[in-house]
Design a protein around this motif. Structure first.
Motif, mmCIF file in Angstrom:
data_model
loop_
_atom_site.group_PDB
_atom_site.id
_atom_site.type_symbol
_atom_site.label_atom_id
_atom_site.label_comp_id
_atom_site.label_asym_id
_atom_site.label_seq_id
_atom_site.Cartn_x
_atom_site.Cartn_y
_atom_site.Cartn_z
ATOM 1 N N UNK A 334 19.738 19.078 25.046
ATOM 2 C CA UNK A 334 18.514 18.594 25.679
ATOM 3 C C UNK A 334 17.287 19.266 25.065
ATOM 4 N N UNK A 335 16.122 18.872 25.536
ATOM 5 C CA UNK A 335 14.842 19.344 25.001
ATOM 6 C C UNK A 335 14.705 20.866 24.967
ATOM 7 N N UNK A 336 15.133 21.518 26.064
ATOM 8 C CA UNK A 336 14.893 22.957 26.152
ATOM 9 C C UNK A 336 15.870 23.738 25.266
ATOM 10 N N UNK A 337 16.975 23.109 24.940
ATOM 11 C CA UNK A 337 17.970 23.804 24.117
ATOM 12 C C UNK A 337 17.661 23.542 22.642
ATOM 13 N N UNK A 338 16.948 24.501 22.068
ATOM 14 C CA UNK A 338 16.404 24.269 20.723
ATOM 15 C C UNK A 338 17.484 24.338 19.653
ATOM 16 N N UNK A 339 17.494 23.317 18.797
ATOM 17 C CA UNK A 339 18.286 23.374 17.574
ATOM 18 C C UNK A 339 17.328 23.786 16.454
ATOM 19 N N UNK A 340 17.472 25.003 15.977
ATOM 20 C CA UNK A 340 16.492 25.464 14.991
ATOM 21 C C UNK A 340 16.575 24.682 13.676
ATOM 22 N N UNK A 341 17.691 23.968 13.463
ATOM 23 C CA UNK A 341 17.712 23.123 12.258
ATOM 24 C C UNK A 341 16.690 21.997 12.348
ATOM 25 N N UNK A 342 16.232 21.714 13.585
ATOM 26 C CA UNK A 342 15.175 20.713 13.778
ATOM 27 C C UNK A 342 13.774 21.291 13.552
ATOM 28 N N UNK A 343 13.675 22.600 13.420
ATOM 29 C CA UNK A 343 12.362 23.245 13.338
ATOM 30 C C UNK A 343 12.008 23.709 11.933
ATOM 31 N N UNK A 344 12.899 23.434 10.997
ATOM 32 C CA UNK A 344 12.621 23.898 9.639
ATOM 33 C C UNK A 344 13.513 23.194 8.636
ATOM 34 N N UNK A 345 13.654 23.786 7.465
ATOM 35 C CA UNK A 345 14.305 23.119 6.349
ATOM 36 C C UNK A 345 15.820 23.355 6.353
ATOM 37 N N UNK A 346 16.244 24.536 6.736
ATOM 38 C CA UNK A 346 17.674 24.855 6.659
ATOM 39 C C UNK A 346 18.472 24.262 7.816
ATOM 40 N N UNK A 347 19.677 23.805 7.529
ATOM 41 C CA UNK A 347 20.626 23.447 8.592
ATOM 42 C C UNK A 347 21.464 24.692 8.916
ATOM 43 N N UNK A 348 22.258 25.104 7.978
ATOM 44 C CA UNK A 348 23.024 26.342 8.155
ATOM 45 C C UNK A 348 22.080 27.523 7.937
ATOM 46 N N UNK A 349 22.022 28.381 8.927
ATOM 47 C CA UNK A 349 21.096 29.528 8.849
ATOM 48 C C UNK A 349 21.817 30.758 9.346
ATOM 49 N N UNK A 350 21.484 31.910 8.749
ATOM 50 C CA UNK A 350 22.074 33.133 9.271
ATOM 51 C C UNK A 350 21.308 33.577 10.521
ATOM 52 N N UNK A 351 21.912 34.478 11.246
ATOM 53 C CA UNK A 351 21.392 34.916 12.544
ATOM 54 C C UNK A 351 20.365 36.030 12.320
ATOM 55 N N UNK A 352 19.157 35.604 11.924
ATOM 56 C CA UNK A 352 18.135 36.595 11.561
ATOM 57 C C UNK A 352 17.542 37.295 12.778
ATOM 58 N N UNK A 353 17.488 36.558 13.901
ATOM 59 C CA UNK A 353 16.834 37.120 15.082
ATOM 60 C C UNK A 353 17.526 38.399 15.549
ATOM 61 N N UNK A 354 18.817 38.525 15.236
ATOM 62 C CA UNK A 354 19.590 39.638 15.776
ATOM 63 C C UNK A 354 19.033 41.000 15.364
ATOM 64 N N UNK A 355 18.693 41.134 14.087
ATOM 65 C CA UNK A 355 18.223 42.448 13.626
ATOM 66 C C UNK A 355 16.862 42.774 14.232
ATOM 67 N N UNK A 356 16.039 41.750 14.353
ATOM 68 C CA UNK A 356 14.717 41.979 14.943
ATOM 69 C C UNK A 356 14.887 42.422 16.395
ATOM 70 N N UNK A 357 15.758 41.725 17.130
ATOM 71 C CA UNK A 357 16.027 42.021 18.528
ATOM 72 C C UNK A 357 16.580 43.434 18.696
ATOM 73 N N UNK A 358 17.624 43.738 17.941
ATOM 74 C CA UNK A 358 18.297 45.028 18.137
ATOM 75 C C UNK A 358 17.423 46.210 17.734
ATOM 76 N N UNK A 359 16.651 46.052 16.649
ATOM 77 C CA UNK A 359 15.821 47.188 16.221
ATOM 78 C C UNK A 359 14.636 47.380 17.157
ATOM 79 N N UNK A 360 14.044 46.268 17.597
ATOM 80 C CA UNK A 360 12.888 46.376 18.480
ATOM 81 C C UNK A 360 13.307 46.986 19.819
#
Ligand SMILES: *Cc1c(COP(=O)(O)O)cnc(C)c1O
Length: 484
Positions: A334-360
């Motif tokens: 649904x709308x609130x469940x974001x598919x980040x492949x819809x927000x940019x160029x890559x379909x397969x993407x690595x989990x970049x948010x994790x390092x930002x989250x854990x370090x912060x």
């Protein structure tokens, strides 16, 4: 399973996995412990590297530890240590251990960070950390959105594709884009990639402080309109790579509003400075952008690769990049469940948010603030030292942790050409010594030494040592080659 069966499935036994993993951790921890006393510069020619590394395709197995040891001995040391406190050039990548380990988790579990259905946890963490960034930059969490990319170049590209769709629709044959002569080359690259002709790009000169000239910008826009062209986007720099200069953001925002242009800010280098008091002042107006590039793998201390694009309205991204192929039909959500492949160029993407989250979370935002504040002050202290010296000339003052200077003793009447040459040679010598990564840049035709001081482990002593070393080289060069 015996070794052969394991090998045929690209597997290791549990014991072997542990041994191998611990060995790697030992290497990384030892590097973190000793990196500051290593030499930061790696220099090798293609011939030397060919000699060292060329081999036939390995058809049969090699002992895992032999391969690891070979890599640790021969490959890894042949890289500049961008985390080194004397790594002053380009934009250093100070990194941090928590994020390095977080990246290991992301890879270890091979998290697919493309769609909600595949990894709701990863998608939610990207939404969460994006919301933190939206808040930090005053973008409003409700409508704002964004995406993590491989770096600033991809973030700029993603922004410009979005800007072009919203401002130009399908026909961009008359569209014109504006940026300063100090804007980062990745912007021009992106403009070319998306199919603009050279004649659609206006490179606006900068003033004496390296800020885009507003007068010339306004003139260019007016002229283009008179010629029936469609100005559609201004790219401002919030921290140029050369000098750390921030373009007059509020004034550009006003022009964009009046002229109905897209306002993109490239804050890949300087954006993070918003966390420091003195940086926040300089970056006033950044919240007025339609889109903003920041680069967590620079001054947010993340390891490569991590860039980020923020936009004022998340629908702009999905409206630009959303395709609905039949094979993704069952995972649309649904709308609130974001598919980040819809927000940019890559379909397969690595989990970049994790390092930002854990370090912060581990260090806390205040630690990041202190580190950035420290970096800005370090550059200011460096400026003070250089100004007091009779051998050095400050060419552009400490701005967002960047400073440019040149060897130019007041008791010598050197020509511009000689000064250029001597500074070029100082840089060559110091690079050759491998003691510090310090190369030149060119500012208004002058060859200058540039320091970018975003490493929280860099101390004033590291800087003083390097300046002293440069001074010795400069004086030697004067005595030998410029004796007149
Ligand atoms: C570094 C930089 C970029 C490019 O970012 P990458 O992460 O290297 O792709 C873009 N703009 C500015 C101002 C930068 O400093």
């Amino acid at each position: 399973m015996n070794e052969q069966d394991l090998n045929a499935k690209l597997q290791l036994s549990k014991e072997d996995m542990k041994k191998y993993g611990y060995a790697i951790i030992d290497h990384i921890v030892s590097h973190f412990e000793t990196q500051d006393s290593k030499k930061p510069v790696a220099i090798a020619s293609r011939e030397e590297m060919d000699e060292l590394l060329t081999e036939d395709i390995p058809s049969s197995p090699t002992n895992a530890h032999d391969v690891l040891n070979f890599v640790m001995d021969q490959v890894i040391p042949q890289s500049t240590i961008v985390t080194h406190p004397k790594s002053f050039s380009f934009v250093p990548g100070p990194s941090n251990y928590i994020s390095a380990m977080a990246d290991t988790i992301a890879t270890g579990f091979n998290i697919f960070s493309g769609g909600w259905a595949a990894s709701p946890g990863a998608a939610e963490l990207e939404i969460l950390t994006m919301n933190w960034l939206l808040e930090i930059f005053g973008f409003g969490k409700k409508r704002g959105g964004g995406i993590f990319t491989s770096g600033g170049s991809m973030a700029n590209l993603t922004a410009l594709v979005t800007a072009r769709r919203i401002k130009c629709g399908d026909d961009f044959s008359k569209a014109v884009i504006y940026l300063s002569d100090q804007a980062h080359s990745s912007n021009i690259k992106a403009i070319k990639v998306i199919g603009f002709k050279k004649s659609q790009i206006r490179i606006i000169p900068t003033d004496l402080e390296f800020k885009i000239s507003l007068n010339k910008l306004k003139n260019a826009i007016a002229k283009d309109r008179l010629q029936g062209l469609d100005p559609f986007c201004i790219i401002a720099s919030a921290g140029t790579t050369n000098t750390g200069t921030v373009d007059p953001l509020n004034e550009i925002a006003k022009i964009c509003k009046e002229e109905k242009l897209w306002f993109h800010i490239d804050g890949a280098y300087g954006g993070a400075a918003i966390l420091a008091n003195n940086g926040k002042k300089l970056l006033k107006g950044i919240e007025k952008a339609d889109s903003l590039t920041v680069d967590p793998h620079k001054w947010f201390f993340q390891p490569y690769e991590m860039g980020c694009l923020l936009v004022k309205n998340h629908n702009w991204l999905s409206g630009t990049f959303r395709e609905q192929p039949e094979y993704l039909r069952d995972v649309e959500g649904n709308q609130s469940e974001i598919n980040f492949y819809d927000h940019g160029i890559q379909l397969t993407r690595r989990f970049r948010a994790l390092k930002f989250y854990m370090s912060l979370k581990t260090f806390g935002l205040n630690a990041f603030k202190k580190a950035i504040q420290y970096n800005i002050e370090l550059a200011e202290q460096t400026e003070t030292i250089l100004r007091k010296s009779s051998t050095w000339e400050v060419v552009s003052p400490a701005t967002l942790a960047v400073i440019n200077f040149r060897f130019n003793p007041i008791d010598r009447d050197l020509s511009e050409k000689e000064i250029d040459l001597i500074n070029q040679k100082i840089s060559e010598r110091i690079m050759h010594s491998r003691e510090a990564l310090l190369v030149t840049t060119v500012l208004v035709g002058q060859v200058v030494l540039r320091m970018c001081l975003i490493n929280p482990r860099t101390t004033l002593d590291h800087i003083k040592e390097t300046i002293t070393q440069c001074e010795i080289y400069g004086k030697e060069l004067l005595a030998k080659e410029f004796a007149n």
